[in-house]
Design a protein around this motif. Structure first.
Motif, PDB file in Angstrom:
ATOM      1  N   ILE A 170     -47.591 -46.171  15.314  1.00 23.36           N
ATOM      2  CA  ILE A 170     -47.830 -44.816  15.802  1.00 23.36           C
ATOM      3  C   ILE A 170     -46.506 -44.084  16.017  1.00 23.36           C
ATOM      4  O   ILE A 170     -45.615 -44.584  16.706  1.00 23.36           O
ATOM      5  N   SER A 171     -46.396 -42.927  15.363  1.00 20.54           N
ATOM      6  CA  SER A 171     -45.161 -42.165  15.568  1.00 20.54           C
ATOM      7  C   SER A 171     -45.434 -40.825  16.254  1.00 20.54           C
ATOM      8  O   SER A 171     -44.633 -40.366  17.060  1.00 20.54           O
ATOM      9  N   SER A 172     -46.566 -40.189  15.958  1.00 27.83           N
ATOM     10  CA  SER A 172     -46.866 -38.946  16.668  1.00 27.83           C
ATOM     11  C   SER A 172     -48.051 -39.170  17.602  1.00 27.83           C
ATOM     12  O   SER A 172     -47.933 -39.059  18.807  1.00 27.83           O
ATOM     13  N   ASN A 173     -49.203 -39.506  17.047  1.00 28.73           N
ATOM     14  CA  ASN A 173     -50.335 -39.882  17.895  1.00 28.73           C
ATOM     15  C   ASN A 173     -51.270 -40.802  17.133  1.00 28.73           C
ATOM     16  O   ASN A 173     -51.137 -41.001  15.939  1.00 28.73           O
ATOM     17  N   LEU A 205     -50.428 -44.404  25.255  1.00 29.52           N
ATOM     18  CA  LEU A 205     -49.866 -44.793  23.959  1.00 29.52           C
ATOM     19  C   LEU A 205     -48.405 -44.368  23.891  1.00 29.52           C
ATOM     20  O   LEU A 205     -48.014 -43.366  24.484  1.00 29.52           O
ATOM     21  N   ARG A 206     -47.629 -45.158  23.178  1.00 31.81           N
ATOM     22  CA  ARG A 206     -46.201 -44.864  23.045  1.00 31.81           C
ATOM     23  C   ARG A 206     -45.808 -44.934  21.577  1.00 31.81           C
ATOM     24  O   ARG A 206     -46.408 -45.681  20.801  1.00 31.81           O
ATOM     25  N   ARG A 207     -44.764 -44.207  21.240  1.00 31.67           N
ATOM     26  CA  ARG A 207     -44.198 -44.305  19.900  1.00 31.67           C
ATOM     27  C   ARG A 207     -43.836 -45.764  19.651  1.00 31.67           C
ATOM     28  O   ARG A 207     -43.280 -46.419  20.546  1.00 31.67           O
ATOM     29  N   VAL A 236     -51.103 -53.220  19.580  1.00 32.18           N
ATOM     30  CA  VAL A 236     -49.977 -53.490  20.469  1.00 32.18           C
ATOM     31  C   VAL A 236     -49.656 -52.195  21.202  1.00 32.18           C
ATOM     32  O   VAL A 236     -49.270 -51.202  20.594  1.00 32.18           O
ATOM     33  N   ASN A 237     -49.893 -52.185  22.515  1.00 37.52           N
ATOM     34  CA  ASN A 237     -49.664 -51.010  23.348  1.00 37.52           C
ATOM     35  C   ASN A 237     -48.591 -51.336  24.378  1.00 37.52           C
ATOM     36  O   ASN A 237     -48.766 -52.224  25.206  1.00 37.52           O
ATOM     37  N   PHE A 278     -47.463 -38.257  24.769  1.00 37.12           N
ATOM     38  CA  PHE A 278     -46.244 -39.041  24.657  1.00 37.12           C
ATOM     39  C   PHE A 278     -45.189 -38.708  25.690  1.00 37.12           C
ATOM     40  O   PHE A 278     -44.018 -38.922  25.482  1.00 37.12           O
ATOM     41  N   ASN A 279     -45.597 -38.138  26.785  1.00 33.29           N
ATOM     42  CA  ASN A 279     -44.614 -37.826  27.799  1.00 33.29           C
ATOM     43  C   ASN A 279     -44.672 -38.877  28.899  1.00 33.29           C
ATOM     44  O   ASN A 279     -45.542 -38.849  29.749  1.00 33.29           O
TER      45      ASN A 279
END
Ligand code: ZN
Length: 427
Positions: A170-173, A205-207, A236-237, A278-279
């Motif tokens: 995941i890079s954006s969402n 969720l994270r990048r 994997v979170n 993502f903040n």
């Protein structure tokens, strides 16, 4: 987001379908001659061939006369069965007779919806010989006129499941990562539904998070008809691995057989509506400062649906100048959840609610600077982080099925792991 909870899975009908399919073959073969000709296509004299030519069963009664010409009638809104029959040139008397002969079995015919098709076949004398209808893509009903009147046979159309694999980081969402991996909305939502008890897809969720999934694509007679079931998924979170495998009961479990379902959903709103996925240092919408506070804030548009995170009873549904419109729900003796700043409340005090039920809409009422849902989770009257609280779980895989399930889970996850390594190596 919550179909998983409500939709109890249909049993696999493949086995039962086998017998029906055999019957269906007898019923629907164009003709014995045509089949035999096709089977001999390309054969050459003087050469040996494997005996792959199917032995034609001797049909003792003509189940479906090959000369039938099917004539379709599409159901329009406002249609009745009588109107359809009339358009097909079949009298109301025959319809009456047919429904009487079929009794309860004829019920699907009386529940036709606009757009569906009913097919009629007539005998040489113009009388109704048969009727055909598909209540779903995988089911066909055939009504036959025989010596004893009309009778109905149901044919299960066999569905082939082709296993598919997808993985992404995941890079954006999550949604974009799913789409990039070639997943359909159904499968993306399915993953979020299955893991939505452990992972807050809206906020946590994270990048760099990643997922891998094995799922079915369904085919009938070689034609793709749609995505089927998710068979296994790993996620994997924030460095933590979650794994889920589908059991034959249609529910998802960890490889150890523990249920993925829990008493509470992690997020009372669908992640797709959340603006700030993502903040990691979310500002409090009122003070503008990063500070721990007793709740979790989901920034979303006014009108975004808010769901009860667990089964319970509404304690309060009211308005105050601080909370705005708010709903408090009591879940058993220990747990309380609170939903603040709503634009709309859709439940009343005293009302029983179930997990995933729509209880209100996100708003900006009370002491806020912008629209968001403020969500609180209390255990024994104390605010807790639902991520770290041990929550009641649904029933695990029954003990008698556990060994078989674990073996199946291991096999699927191994296959998934292998696929993932291949994909990584190809990059
Ligand atoms: Zn808040």
């Amino acid at each position: 987001m919550l179909h998983l909870i409500k939709a109890l899975p249909k049993r696999h009908k493949i086995l039962a379908g086998g017998v029906a399919a055999l019957l269906g073959l007898l019923l629907f073969l164009p003709s014995e001659d045509a089949e035999a000709t096709r089977a001999h296509d390309g054969l050459q004299v003087g050469q040996r061939y494997p005996l792959a030519v199917a032995v034609q069963p001797q049909a003792s009664q003509p189940l479906a006369a090959p000369e039938w010409q099917w004539q379709g009638q599409t159901v329009k809104s406002g249609d009745s069965l009588a109107k359809l029959f009339d358009r097909a040139g079949v009298s109301a008397r025959v319809l009456h007779e047919l429904l009487q002969d079929l009794g309860k079995a004829g019920r699907p015919l009386t529940e036709l919806r606009p757009g569906e098709k009913l097919e009629f076949a007539k005998a040489e004398d113009g009388s109704l010989a048969a009727l055909r209808y598909s209540p779903s893509r995988t089911e066909q009903l055939l009504v036959n006129k025989g010596d004893k009147g009309f009778s109905l046979e149901s044919r299960e159309i066999p569905v082939e499941h082709h296993e598919q694999f997808a993985t992404n980081t995941i890079s954006s969402n999550f949604w974009n990562a799913g789409v990039d991996a070639g997943l359909s909305p159904n499968i993306i939502d399915g993953i979020a539904d299955i893991l939505g008890y452990d992972i807050d897809f809206a906020l946590e969720l994270r990048r760099g998070d990643s997922f891998a999934v094995l799922y079915d694509q369904d085919y009938i007679d070689g034609d793709f008809i749609g995505d089927g079931k998710i068979q296994a998924v790993t996620f994997v979170n924030q460095g933590q691995l979650f794994q889920a495998v589908r059991h034959s009961d249609g529910n998802y479990y960890t490889p150890q057989g523990k249920s993925l379902r829990k008493a509470f959903l992690r997020s009372p709103v669908n992640y797709k509506y959340i603006s700030s996925s993502f903040n990691p240092h979310r500002l409090h919408p009122v003070t503008g400062k990063v500070r721990p506070h007793n709740g979790i804030d989901y920034a979303a548009k006014v009108g975004t649906p808010v769901y009860a995170s667990g089964d319970g009873r509404v304690m309060k549904s009211a308005y105050s100048s601080l909370n705005g419109n708010y709903v408090f729900i009591k879940h058993g003796e220990k747990f309380v959840t609170k939903y603040l700043h709503l634009s709309k409340r859709l439940v009343k005090a005293g009302q029983a609610v179930h997990q995933g039920q729509l209880i209100g809409k996100v708003g900006a009422t009370g002491r806020v600077t912008g629209p968001h849902l403020h969500y609180e989770f209390l255990v024994g009257g104390v605010h807790r982080n639902p991520r770290t609280v041990k929550l009641p779980e649904a029933q695990p895989v029954p003990a008698a099925e556990l060994a078989a399930f674990k073996a199946h889970a291991q096999e699927l996850l191994a296959r998934l792991g292998t696929q993932q390594r291949i994909m990584v190596a190809m990059k």
